[in-house]
Write an enzyme that holds these catalytic residues in place. Structure first.
Site, PDB file in Angstrom:
ATOM      1  N   LYS A  98       0.868  -1.179   0.000  1.00  0.00           N
ATOM      2  CA  LYS A  98       0.000   0.000   0.000  1.00  0.00           C
ATOM      3  C   LYS A  98       0.907   1.231   0.000  1.00  0.00           C
ATOM      4  O   LYS A  98       1.672   1.444   0.948  1.00  0.00           O
ATOM      5  CB  LYS A  98      -0.900   0.006   1.236  1.00  0.00           C
ATOM      6  CG  LYS A  98      -1.734   1.273   1.375  1.00  0.00           C
ATOM      7  CD  LYS A  98      -2.469   1.306   2.703  1.00  0.00           C
ATOM      8  CE  LYS A  98      -3.045   2.691   2.973  1.00  0.00           C
ATOM      9  NZ  LYS A  98      -3.636   2.796   4.324  1.00  0.00           N
ATOM     10  N   GLY A 159      -7.710   8.316  10.698  1.00  0.00           N
ATOM     11  CA  GLY A 159      -7.935   8.274  12.135  1.00  0.00           C
ATOM     12  C   GLY A 159      -8.994   9.220  12.651  1.00  0.00           C
ATOM     13  O   GLY A 159      -9.193   9.322  13.860  1.00  0.00           O
ATOM     14  N   ALA A 185      -9.561   4.995   5.160  1.00  0.00           N
ATOM     15  CA  ALA A 185      -9.410   6.132   6.066  1.00  0.00           C
ATOM     16  C   ALA A 185     -10.717   6.896   6.295  1.00  0.00           C
ATOM     17  O   ALA A 185     -11.446   7.209   5.364  1.00  0.00           O
ATOM     18  CB  ALA A 185      -8.350   7.113   5.572  1.00  0.00           C
ATOM     19  N   GLY A 186     -10.968   7.193   7.557  1.00  0.00           N
ATOM     20  CA  GLY A 186     -12.097   8.044   7.925  1.00  0.00           C
ATOM     21  C   GLY A 186     -13.352   7.300   8.319  1.00  0.00           C
ATOM     22  O   GLY A 186     -14.216   7.866   8.997  1.00  0.00           O
ATOM     23  N   THR A 208      -8.750   2.474  12.921  1.00  0.00           N
ATOM     24  CA  THR A 208      -9.046   3.205  14.149  1.00  0.00           C
ATOM     25  C   THR A 208     -10.411   2.853  14.731  1.00  0.00           C
ATOM     26  O   THR A 208     -10.555   2.696  15.949  1.00  0.00           O
ATOM     27  CB  THR A 208      -8.975   4.720  13.879  1.00  0.00           C
ATOM     28  OG1 THR A 208      -7.663   5.042  13.416  1.00  0.00           O
ATOM     29  CG2 THR A 208      -9.264   5.520  15.141  1.00  0.00           C
TER      30      THR A 208
END
EC number: 2.8.1.10
Length: 257
Positions: A98, A159, A185-186, A208
């Site tokens: 990645k 995060g 992400a998010g 996260t």
């Protein structure tokens, strides 16, 4: 429903939920989260590998059936990302990578230009490259043309748990990029993962939201169900959205005779 496999990088995956390895209260939680989530792909930062310490070496906590997706966290240029990817492969972590190239330290937004450069070099060397990117169609098309196996647009800053703030742009990539789109992400809630899958995303990657939950194992199960449900809804075909009401049953004729 027949088995809905996700084919990417020469592998057939039954789970469309990719997970990470950061932020857990203890590394020994990782195999339990893997089992609860049903995930088959897991990201790991090369800088977290410590062969001298069994407890600190994250690899010792990852079940052997998992596909490793080392990331180039910490890279600020294409050159640094390429160097990290080569080190990961030399360390026996396989040929999936990645790409993360980040210069912005406040929002950790990816540098698409440097990401394209790194992707081109590594794809030519036989890596299965999954680049983390800002959701821009031109950049996605360039990544496709230089050999990316998928694109990984952010839903919101890393995060942040803010959800699918880039929904409209991600939708354009799903429609036009010609590559699997893995939302990365998010994503903070299972409902947001389901929303991404309902849109037609090929998979979702998150860390996260599970790692910082009060009960990470229960949250992993929740995301497992949400991703599967969202995918099922996408395959079933969502109904049309209308501004005005449309009755489910005829409104006239019942009492007219």
């Amino acid at each position: 429903m027949s088995q809905d496999l996700f084919h990417i990088g020469g592998k057939s995956l039954s789970s469309r939920l990719f997970i990470g390895t950061g932020k857990y209260s203890r590394n020994t939680l990782i195999p339990e989260v893997v089992e609860a989530s049903g995930s088959e792909v897991i990201t790991v930062a090369l800088r977290r590998i410590d062969p001298a310490s069994r407890e600190e070496n994250i690899l010792t906590h990852i079940p052997p059936h998992m596909t490793l997706l080392p990331n180039t966290s910490g890279a600020r240029t294409a050159e640094e990302a390429v160097r990290i990817a080569r080190l990961a492969r030399a360390a026996g972590m396989g040929n999936w990578v990645k790409i993360e190239v980040i210069n912005d330290q406040k929002y950790l937004l990816p540098d698409n230009l440097e990401t394209v450069k790194a992707t081109e070099i590594l794809a030519a060397e036989g890596f299965i490259v999954l680049p983390y990117m800002s959701p821009d169609l031109s950049a996605a098309l360039r990544l496709r043309d230089v050999g990316a196996a998928a694109v990984m647009p952010l839903g919101a800053p890393i995060g942040s748990n803010r959800g699918l703030k880039t929904k409209e742009l991600v939708g354009i990539l799903i429609e036009e990029a010609g590559l699997p789109v893995i939302v990365d992400a998010g994503i903070g809630r299972p409902s947001e993962a389901a929303e991404a899958m309902e849109m037609g995303a090929a998979a979702v990657l998150l860390n996260t939201a599970i790692a910082t939950a009060r009960d990470p194992l229960l949250m992993a199960e929740a995301f497992r169900g949400a991703v599967a449900s969202g995918r099922q809804a996408y395959l079933a075909g969502l109904g049309a959205v209308r501004n005005a009401a449309e009755a489910s049953s005829p409104l006239t004729g019942f009492l007219s005779v």
